[in-house]
Design a protein around this motif. Sequence first.
Motif, PDB file in Angstrom:
ATOM      1  N   ARG A 358       0.843  -1.199   0.000  1.00 21.63           N
ATOM      2  CA  ARG A 358       0.000   0.000   0.000  1.00 21.63           C
ATOM      3  C   ARG A 358       0.871   1.239   0.000  1.00 21.63           C
ATOM      4  N   GLN A 359       0.322   2.310  -0.542  1.00 25.90           N
ATOM      5  CA  GLN A 359       1.051   3.570  -0.575  1.00 25.90           C
ATOM      6  C   GLN A 359       0.825   4.333   0.719  1.00 25.90           C
ATOM      7  N   CYS A 360       1.888   4.910   1.269  1.00 29.16           N
ATOM      8  CA  CYS A 360       1.747   5.700   2.491  1.00 29.16           C
ATOM      9  C   CYS A 360       1.541   7.161   2.126  1.00 29.16           C
ATOM     10  N   HIS A 361       0.625   7.829   2.842  1.00 30.78           N
ATOM     11  CA  HIS A 361       0.308   9.212   2.495  1.00 30.78           C
ATOM     12  C   HIS A 361       0.851  10.218   3.495  1.00 30.78           C
ATOM     13  N   CYS A 362       1.698   9.769   4.391  1.00 28.39           N
ATOM     14  CA  CYS A 362       2.138  10.670   5.446  1.00 28.39           C
ATOM     15  C   CYS A 362       3.389  11.432   5.024  1.00 28.39           C
ATOM     16  N   SER A 363       3.494  12.674   5.521  1.00 25.56           N
ATOM     17  CA  SER A 363       4.712  13.425   5.261  1.00 25.56           C
ATOM     18  C   SER A 363       5.750  13.037   6.301  1.00 25.56           C
ATOM     19  N   GLU A 364       6.989  13.414   5.995  1.00 25.03           N
ATOM     20  CA  GLU A 364       8.082  13.078   6.911  1.00 25.03           C
ATOM     21  C   GLU A 364       7.814  13.658   8.302  1.00 25.03           C
ATOM     22  N   ASN A 365       7.276  14.900   8.307  1.00 22.64           N
ATOM     23  CA  ASN A 365       7.000  15.540   9.591  1.00 22.64           C
ATOM     24  C   ASN A 365       5.954  14.794  10.397  1.00 22.64           C
ATOM     25  N   GLN A 366       4.915  14.331   9.705  1.00 23.17           N
ATOM     26  CA  GLN A 366       3.860  13.581  10.399  1.00 23.17           C
ATOM     27  C   GLN A 366       4.442  12.336  11.036  1.00 23.17           C
ATOM     28  N   ILE A 367       5.307  11.658  10.288  1.00 18.47           N
ATOM     29  CA  ILE A 367       5.889  10.426  10.803  1.00 18.47           C
ATOM     30  C   ILE A 367       6.748  10.744  12.017  1.00 18.47           C
ATOM     31  N   ARG A 368       7.526  11.825  11.898  1.00 20.75           N
ATOM     32  CA  ARG A 368       8.406  12.151  13.009  1.00 20.75           C
ATOM     33  C   ARG A 368       7.600  12.503  14.251  1.00 20.75           C
ATOM     34  N   SER A 369       6.538  13.285  14.071  1.00 26.04           N
ATOM     35  CA  SER A 369       5.797  13.685  15.268  1.00 26.04           C
ATOM     36  C   SER A 369       5.059  12.479  15.859  1.00 26.04           C
TER      37      SER A 369
ATOM     38  N   LEU B 148      17.612  21.663  -2.113  1.00 27.51           N
ATOM     39  CA  LEU B 148      17.582  21.768  -0.648  1.00 27.51           C
ATOM     40  C   LEU B 148      16.186  21.610  -0.057  1.00 27.51           C
ATOM     41  N   ALA B 149      15.264  20.995  -0.798  1.00 26.66           N
ATOM     42  CA  ALA B 149      13.944  20.746  -0.224  1.00 26.66           C
ATOM     43  C   ALA B 149      14.017  19.434   0.537  1.00 26.66           C
ATOM     44  N   LYS B 150      12.918  19.105   1.202  1.00 24.96           N
ATOM     45  CA  LYS B 150      12.888  17.817   1.892  1.00 24.96           C
ATOM     46  C   LYS B 150      12.877  16.695   0.859  1.00 24.96           C
ATOM     47  N   PHE B 175      18.421  34.166   2.729  1.00 25.56           N
ATOM     48  CA  PHE B 175      19.184  33.410   3.733  1.00 25.56           C
ATOM     49  C   PHE B 175      18.638  33.577   5.153  1.00 25.56           C
ATOM     50  N   LYS B 176      17.817  34.619   5.349  1.00 25.57           N
ATOM     51  CA  LYS B 176      17.253  34.782   6.692  1.00 25.57           C
ATOM     52  C   LYS B 176      16.157  33.768   6.962  1.00 25.57           C
ATOM     53  N   PHE B 177      15.572  33.267   5.890  1.00 28.33           N
ATOM     54  CA  PHE B 177      14.424  32.357   6.062  1.00 28.33           C
ATOM     55  C   PHE B 177      14.689  31.019   5.385  1.00 28.33           C
ATOM     56  N   ILE B 178      15.644  30.290   5.924  1.00 28.26           N
ATOM     57  CA  ILE B 178      15.985  29.007   5.320  1.00 28.26           C
ATOM     58  C   ILE B 178      14.819  28.044   5.489  1.00 28.26           C
ATOM     59  N   TYR B 179      14.438  27.432   4.372  1.00 30.19           N
ATOM     60  CA  TYR B 179      13.299  26.499   4.412  1.00 30.19           C
ATOM     61  C   TYR B 179      13.649  25.223   3.680  1.00 30.19           C
ATOM     62  N   PRO B 180      13.428  24.046   4.178  1.00 26.96           N
ATOM     63  CA  PRO B 180      12.947  23.775   5.532  1.00 26.96           C
ATOM     64  C   PRO B 180      14.062  23.973   6.551  1.00 26.96           C
ATOM     65  N   ILE B 181      13.699  24.445   7.732  1.00 27.55           N
ATOM     66  CA  ILE B 181      14.682  24.796   8.743  1.00 27.55           C
ATOM     67  C   ILE B 181      15.517  23.585   9.145  1.00 27.55           C
ATOM     68  N   SER B 182      14.918  22.375   8.964  1.00 31.06           N
ATOM     69  CA  SER B 182      15.624  21.150   9.357  1.00 31.06           C
ATOM     70  C   SER B 182      16.881  20.930   8.525  1.00 31.06           C
ATOM     71  N   LYS B 184      19.203  23.153   7.981  1.00 26.67           N
ATOM     72  CA  LYS B 184      20.236  24.110   8.346  1.00 26.67           C
ATOM     73  C   LYS B 184      21.606  23.435   8.452  1.00 26.67           C
ATOM     74  N   GLU B 185      21.597  22.280   9.069  1.00 29.67           N
ATOM     75  CA  GLU B 185      22.864  21.575   9.259  1.00 29.67           C
ATOM     76  C   GLU B 185      23.426  21.095   7.927  1.00 29.67           C
ATOM     77  N   VAL B 186      22.524  20.610   7.070  1.00 26.18           N
ATOM     78  CA  VAL B 186      22.944  20.167   5.735  1.00 26.18           C
ATOM     79  C   VAL B 186      23.595  21.328   4.997  1.00 26.18           C
ATOM     80  N   ILE B 187      22.984  22.508   5.127  1.00 25.92           N
ATOM     81  CA  ILE B 187      23.516  23.685   4.450  1.00 25.92           C
ATOM     82  C   ILE B 187      24.933  23.994   4.921  1.00 25.92           C
ATOM     83  N   ASN B 188      25.131  23.901   6.234  1.00 25.35           N
ATOM     84  CA  ASN B 188      26.480  24.158   6.750  1.00 25.35           C
ATOM     85  C   ASN B 188      27.481  23.155   6.206  1.00 25.35           C
TER      86      ASN B 188
END
Lengths: 506, 355
Positions: A358-369, B148-150, B175-182, B184-188
């Motif tokens: 099955r395909q999962c529909h969750c984002s990485e953030n959802q999984i982490r939280s 640099l996206a997720k 550069f003030k609003f790095i997205y996604p903030i997670s 940041k370390e990768v960027i460094n």
Amino acid sequence: MISKVFSLSLMGIDGFVVEVEVDLNGGLPSINMVGLPDTVVKESKERVKSAIKNSGFKMEPARITINFAPADLKKEGPHLDLAIAVGILSCMNEINYKNTLGSAFIGELSLNGEIRGVRGVLPMVLEARKNFKKIFIPQENWGEVDFIEDISIYPVSNLNEVVDILNNNLEPSLIPVKNNNTDVNYDFDFSEVKGQKFVKRAVEIAASGGHNILMIGPPGSGKTMIAQRIPTILPELTIDEAIEVTKIYSIAGLLKEKGKLLLTPPFRNPHHTVSFASFIGGGSNPTPGEVSLAHNGVLFLDEFPEFRRDVIESLRQPLEDGSVLISRVKGKINYPARIMLVASMNPCPCGYFGSPYRQCHCSENQIRSYFNRISGPILDRIDVQISVEPINYEDLNGKKEEESSIEIRKRVIKARKIQIERFKEDGIYVNAQMKNKHINKYCIFSKAASKVLENAFKNLKLSSRGYTKILKVSRTIADLDGSEIINEDHVAEAVQYRILDNKIYR
Amino acid sequence: MDKEKFLKLWFLNLPIKDELKIKLLTRGLELDKIYEMNRRDWMDLGLNICEADEVLHVKNREKEIYNQVKFLIDNELTLILFNDDEYPAKLKNIYDPPAGLFIKGNILDYTNTLAVVGSRKATNYGLTVAYKFSREISKYGIKIVSGLAKGIDTAAHLGCLDADGVTAGVLGSGFKFIYPISNKEVINRIALKGAVLTEFLPDEKPYPQNFPRRNRIISGLADFVLVVEATDRSGSLITARLALEQGKDVFAVPGNIFSLNSVGTNNLIKDGAKLVSNIEDILLEYGISLKNNMHSGYNELELTIINILKIGAITIEELLERIDVETNDVLRAIGKLECNGIIKRAFGNYITLKE
């Protein structure tokens, strides 16, 4: 004339002796009770009065005073009825008072004089053993104490019987309980679980070392099925453990249908909506909670992250100390809670992350939280963390013979014996309880094993807590192999049971 | 020194099209001359009176611009304009190039580059492919460009970093609003050997419309674009289209036809993108041949496992079914291979070869 009759009451999981003094005075007929009785005890005067009358005795009109000692401890429960009735009857000379000396009485009366079963008979009888020669208990509760020696137990079913025995100094008439205790029987067996070799092996290791285990898998992968079968591979309880467990069940009033000493490790699986108090124990008169009911057995928490946060966090103390201390206004009570925690959860909120079907529909953030609902300190205490795969059709339909629980249990028992022998002087029983000093003392590695560990550290980016877990688990694997030294095979296998170090979750 | 940075930032802050800015820069006018230009001069360039006033008005925002200068200095950012020598030659050839670039890290030459792009909500398959391909390819000196996206982007950067390669990341914000903030370390980590760049002023937030614009820089900096996973409406397809417009070849990784995340990539292949199933397919386009490395020094069971894994990822239970050896022996062999970095565990009990 004053009569003094003995009974017992409960404080935590232990009984204490209660003196019931009865005095008849002149004055308007009434019954007064003093000495911290609770409502149920106070109500007993009505039951006692009717029971005496309906058993064919004449209730003389008198002002009756009943005192419970020690006066500073709260007495609760209906089991004092019998002692009160015996006290009144001996005051009225229906019973030969001398014959009541050296006896204790436990039992709830019904209006027609029958004696009903009560909670907590086992701990009370255990306590009574120290002070009395005889004890009268309800017939219903006979099964749970039939193994106790050093005291004559009189299982009785009505008030007349008690009077008869006391006046004529009869021997107890013991009906043997239908006893199938010797052979442990389970409704489940591991041979019913098809395939899932990896999970079974992980469970065997967890059971051998008393490790807590977390199973992560999509719905329908058989997590619950496996968890239910874990008690079937645990060693039977020793007599001391069985008494501890039975005491807790006796207090919680859960023995009624079973009515005998519990020799199999308990299995509890509370639903995830369980309240804090019923989980850890509580109430204004504290009763044991699920963690204590699972003492010496398995506590299975299905859908682990769905449990309330405070419930999950409350597991810290029992997992660390093997007991819970419950403080309430009416007292502080320490209930034992040495459990093997078996938790299961989905890999993500929708349940299908990592599933091939099955395909999962969750984002990485959802999984982490989702995973963050279980805090680090709790995860620290779960040594074996595995992922469970959905079963495919061929496995389900397979004709292959699977290993039975008895086979697995034999290996578990062997490994447990090695551990008990090793930890004789350390006050712990299983590998999971090892602290750092024990690890340094008992986890001795071969050269090759150290090399594998070093590589693992480098290549798998292990954290220090992941490292300790691998040490403990590899100790257990070595014990299953009957090997004193941990070699590279053991370490290499231990590495397989740490799925949560996977990057996506941390 | 600060004066120069101030002028550059002032210039980039002007509310005029990048096209016009580049026209002014390529005319060879000094920035201080442009600063002195009056309303008439601006109107001669084709602005109407309101627009010209707005341009002149930027001079009043001196304080804000000095703050930006301070931000550049504090964060060790480099600012290059279209007419600077450091400006990537490749970008000059694309349609609508940025007038200026803010760079954290190094000035790179952007030869032998591969853009790796894909879904933010990636599957395990996509993440593994992105990571593995980037890592292996960067071992051959190819630079990985991504956004640099997720998801796929991050996996691509990490793959390259783990192989000690050079990678460039293009941000869709200031550069003030790095997205996604997670990240940041990768960027460094990227900035140590590679570069993180953006055309946006430091105060620009990650507005949705910025990301398609950013994509033209990603494809612009690359020689080829590899799309790892994309749904049928993914932003990665914009990058692929831009690459085609810029005359660059697009590669796509095929996927399970039932997987939503592979619909876009499978469609690309149907439309003529090159199907890529191993790094050799990619290296071929750069004219590089594969180095030979064989597995040696393993026992029979371990070799059996390696050979099974060569066909693809497999779950542990399947592997146990496939090999008729004691469960714990197989687990131990897997453990050793994992500890030695030959294979790795992925989610859902999958194991795959690392190489």
